[in-house]
Scaffold this motif. Structure first.
Motif, short mmCIF file in Angstrom:
data_model
loop_
_atom_site.label_atom_id
_atom_site.label_comp_id
_atom_site.label_asym_id
_atom_site.label_seq_id
_atom_site.Cartn_x
_atom_site.Cartn_y
_atom_site.Cartn_z
N GLY A 110 0.80 -1.17 -0.09
CA GLY A 110 0.10 -0.04 0.05
C GLY A 110 1.01 1.29 0.33
O GLY A 110 0.35 2.26 -0.76
N MET A 111 1.92 1.39 0.80
CA MET A 111 2.93 2.41 0.68
C MET A 111 3.38 2.62 -0.45
O MET A 111 3.58 3.75 -0.99
CB MET A 111 3.83 2.29 1.92
N ILE A 112 3.98 1.66 -1.36
CA ILE A 112 4.40 1.64 -2.52
C ILE A 112 3.28 2.30 -3.32
O ILE A 112 3.56 3.10 -4.42
CB ILE A 112 4.79 0.37 -3.12
N ASP A 113 2.26 1.95 -3.33
CA ASP A 113 1.15 2.40 -4.35
C ASP A 113 0.89 3.76 -3.95
O ASP A 113 0.85 4.75 -4.98
CB ASP A 113 -0.14 1.88 -3.98
N ARG A 114 1.06 4.13 -2.82
CA ARG A 114 0.82 5.70 -2.58
C ARG A 114 2.11 6.56 -2.96
O ARG A 114 2.19 7.65 -3.56
CB ARG A 114 0.88 5.94 -0.97
N LEU A 115 3.48 5.90 -3.03
CA LEU A 115 4.46 6.59 -3.53
C LEU A 115 4.32 6.82 -5.19
O LEU A 115 4.88 7.82 -5.74
CB LEU A 115 5.82 5.87 -3.10
N TYR A 116 4.05 5.77 -5.67
CA TYR A 116 3.86 5.73 -7.24
C TYR A 116 2.60 6.72 -7.59
O TYR A 116 2.92 7.63 -8.41
CB TYR A 116 3.17 4.31 -7.69
N ARG A 117 1.53 6.77 -6.82
CA ARG A 117 0.75 7.91 -7.05
C ARG A 117 1.24 9.30 -6.77
O ARG A 117 0.93 10.17 -7.61
CB ARG A 117 -0.74 7.70 -6.32
N CYS A 118 2.06 9.36 -5.76
CA CYS A 118 2.71 10.57 -5.68
C CYS A 118 3.58 11.11 -6.72
O CYS A 118 3.41 12.14 -7.19
CB CYS A 118 3.31 10.69 -4.32
N ALA A 119 4.35 10.10 -7.27
CA ALA A 119 5.36 10.33 -8.32
C ALA A 119 4.51 10.80 -9.79
O ALA A 119 5.01 11.53 -10.34
CB ALA A 119 6.21 9.08 -8.54
N TYR A 120 3.46 10.04 -9.82
CA TYR A 120 2.66 10.42 -11.13
C TYR A 120 2.01 11.81 -11.19
O TYR A 120 2.30 12.49 -12.06
CB TYR A 120 1.58 9.53 -11.12
N GLU A 121 1.61 12.26 -9.92
CA GLU A 121 1.10 13.53 -9.74
C GLU A 121 2.01 14.67 -9.78
O GLU A 121 1.81 15.74 -10.00
CB GLU A 121 0.21 13.54 -8.46
N GLU A 122 3.24 14.32 -9.14
CA GLU A 122 4.28 15.25 -9.11
C GLU A 122 5.28 15.21 -10.51
O GLU A 122 6.14 15.95 -10.58
CB GLU A 122 5.29 15.11 -7.94
N ASP A 123 4.98 14.22 -11.47
CA ASP A 123 5.81 14.12 -12.58
C ASP A 123 7.29 14.04 -12.37
O ASP A 123 8.19 14.24 -12.78
CB ASP A 123 5.62 15.51 -13.40
N TRP A 124 7.29 12.89 -11.47
CA TRP A 124 8.63 12.32 -11.20
C TRP A 124 8.88 11.03 -11.90
O TRP A 124 7.80 10.52 -12.30
CB TRP A 124 8.68 11.86 -9.61
N LYS A 125 10.07 10.50 -11.94
CA LYS A 125 10.14 9.22 -12.65
C LYS A 125 10.53 8.19 -11.37
O LYS A 125 11.31 8.72 -10.27
CB LYS A 125 11.28 9.33 -13.60
N VAL A 126 10.22 7.09 -11.36
CA VAL A 126 10.20 6.32 -10.38
C VAL A 126 10.58 4.84 -10.85
O VAL A 126 10.08 4.48 -11.86
CB VAL A 126 9.22 6.38 -9.54
N TYR A 127 11.50 4.19 -9.97
CA TYR A 127 11.70 2.76 -10.24
C TYR A 127 11.75 1.84 -8.71
O TYR A 127 12.20 2.49 -7.90
CB TYR A 127 13.12 2.63 -10.80
N VAL A 128 10.86 1.02 -8.77
CA VAL A 128 10.77 0.21 -7.46
C VAL A 128 11.52 -1.23 -7.86
O VAL A 128 11.27 -1.74 -8.78
CB VAL A 128 9.40 -0.42 -7.20
N ARG A 129 12.74 -1.30 -7.02
CA ARG A 129 13.45 -2.62 -6.92
C ARG A 129 12.49 -3.91 -6.63
O ARG A 129 12.61 -3.82 -5.20
CB ARG A 129 14.75 -2.54 -6.45
N GLY A 130 12.01 -4.68 -7.41
CA GLY A 130 11.09 -5.73 -6.89
C GLY A 130 9.52 -5.30 -6.74
O GLY A 130 9.31 -4.06 -6.91
N GLY A 131 8.98 -6.02 -6.27
CA GLY A 131 7.55 -5.65 -5.85
C GLY A 131 6.52 -5.91 -7.06
O GLY A 131 5.40 -5.11 -7.09
#
Length: 258
Positions: A110-131
C-alpha cells in the motif's frame, strides 16, 4: 551559500543526470553507466543533495500524506562517496540523498502504491526494485502482483525540480533495527542490542513476516511465532542484552510495529 563556481558545477552534474534518465527507462537505471556522472561529483554537489534535496522531498511527500519516519544516514564525506562509486556508481549516486519510511511488512504494498501515485501527480520518474509490475498511472496491474522479495523495498525517484536521484527505503521496523545495529557493529560502536543476524534469527523472522503478509491462513503462525520468541530469548540471554520494542510487539500481536 554556494559560490558561482559551485553552482555551475552542481548544475552541470544535474544536467548530466537529466540527460541520462531522459533516454532510458527507470527500470534500466541500475544497468546504465553512471561512472562519468559520479566522477564529476564534488563536495558542493554532495552538500546540495543533503541540505536542499532531502528537506524539499520530505515536504512534498508530506503534502501527499506520506510520512518520512526516520532519517537515513547519507554518504557523509566525499572520500566515502569515492569508495562507493568505484564499486557501484548508481548506488553511490542514489545514496547521496536517502529517505526512510517505516511500515510493517503487510502494509508495504500500500505504501508503494501511494509513492507511485505521488510520483505520477508530481511528474517524477520512479523505479521500484522488486514488488511486481506497475502501470503508467502508478497503479498495480492486479491485486496480487506485489511480489514480496524482502521486508524492505528500495524505491528510486528522479525529481526534475530538484535534480537528484533519491533512494527511498520502505522498511519493516525489524529490518530497520537490524541494519542499524549491524551498522553500529561495523563501526565498532558500543551497543546495547544483539546482532540479529546471529543464528539465522533475522532470516527466520523475515520469512515469518513475508508469510504473514502473503498467506491469510493463520493456523500455523502462532506455533511459528512461539519458536521465534524462544530463539529470540535464548539469543538475548546469551549476550545479556535487551530485546528491542519491535520484537516485543511482534511476539504480542504477530506483526512488527512502529
Amino acid at each position: 551559500m554556494a559560490s558561482t563556481s559551485d553552482s555551475t558545477g552542481i548544475s552541470k552534474v544535474k544536467e548530466m543526470i537529466r540527460e541520462l534518465v531522459d533516454k532510458i527507462e527507470p527500470e534500466d537505471w541500475h544497468k546504465a553507466d553512471w561512472s562519468k556522472i559520479a566522477a564529476c561529483v564534488d563536495e558542493a554537489f554532495l552538500q546540495d543533495a543533503q541540505r536542499r534535496c532531502v528537506g524539499r522531498l520530505v515536504r512534498v511527500l508530506g503534502k501527499h500524506g506520506i510520512p518520512v519516519s526516520t532519517p537515513c544516514a547519507p554518504i557523509k564525506t566525499l572520500a566515502r562517496f569515492e569508495e562507493k562509486r568505484k564499486r557501484d556508481a548508481f548506488k553511490a549516486m542514489s545514496d547521496l540523498a536517502r529517505l526512510r519510511i517505516i511500515a510493517n511488512t503487510k502494509t508495504i504494498p500500500g505504501m508503494i502504491d501511494r509513492l507511485y501515485r505521488c510520483a505520477y501527480e508530481e511528474d517524477w520518474k520512479v523505479y521500484v526494485r522488486g514488488g511486481g509490475q506497475y502501470g503508467s498511472l502508478g497503479q498495480r496491474m492486479s491485486d496480487d502482483s506485489f511480489e514480496f522479495e524482502d521486508i524492505m523495498v528500495f524505491v528510486y525517484v528522479y525529481v526534475p525540480k530538484i535534480g537528484h536521484l533519491v533512494e527511498i527505503q520502505v522498511i519493516d521496523p525489524i529490518a530497520c533495527h537490524t541494519f542499524a545495529v549491524d551498522s553500529a557493529i561495523r563501526e565498532n560502536q558500543s551497543t546495547q542490542w544483539v546482532d540479529l543476524w546471529e543464528d539465522g534469527f533475522y532470516e527466520n523472522v523475515k520469512a515469518y513476516l513475508m508469510d504473514i503478509a502473503t498467506n491469510e491462513r493463520g493456523e500455523h503462525h502462532r506455533e511459528w511465532l512461539d519458536k521465534l520468541q524462544f530463539q529470540c530469548q535464548e539469543l538475548h540471554a546469551r549476550h545479556k542484552k535487551l530485546i528491542p520494542h519491535c520484537l516485543l510487539v511482534l511476539f504480542t500481536v504477530g506483526v512488527s510495529g512502529h
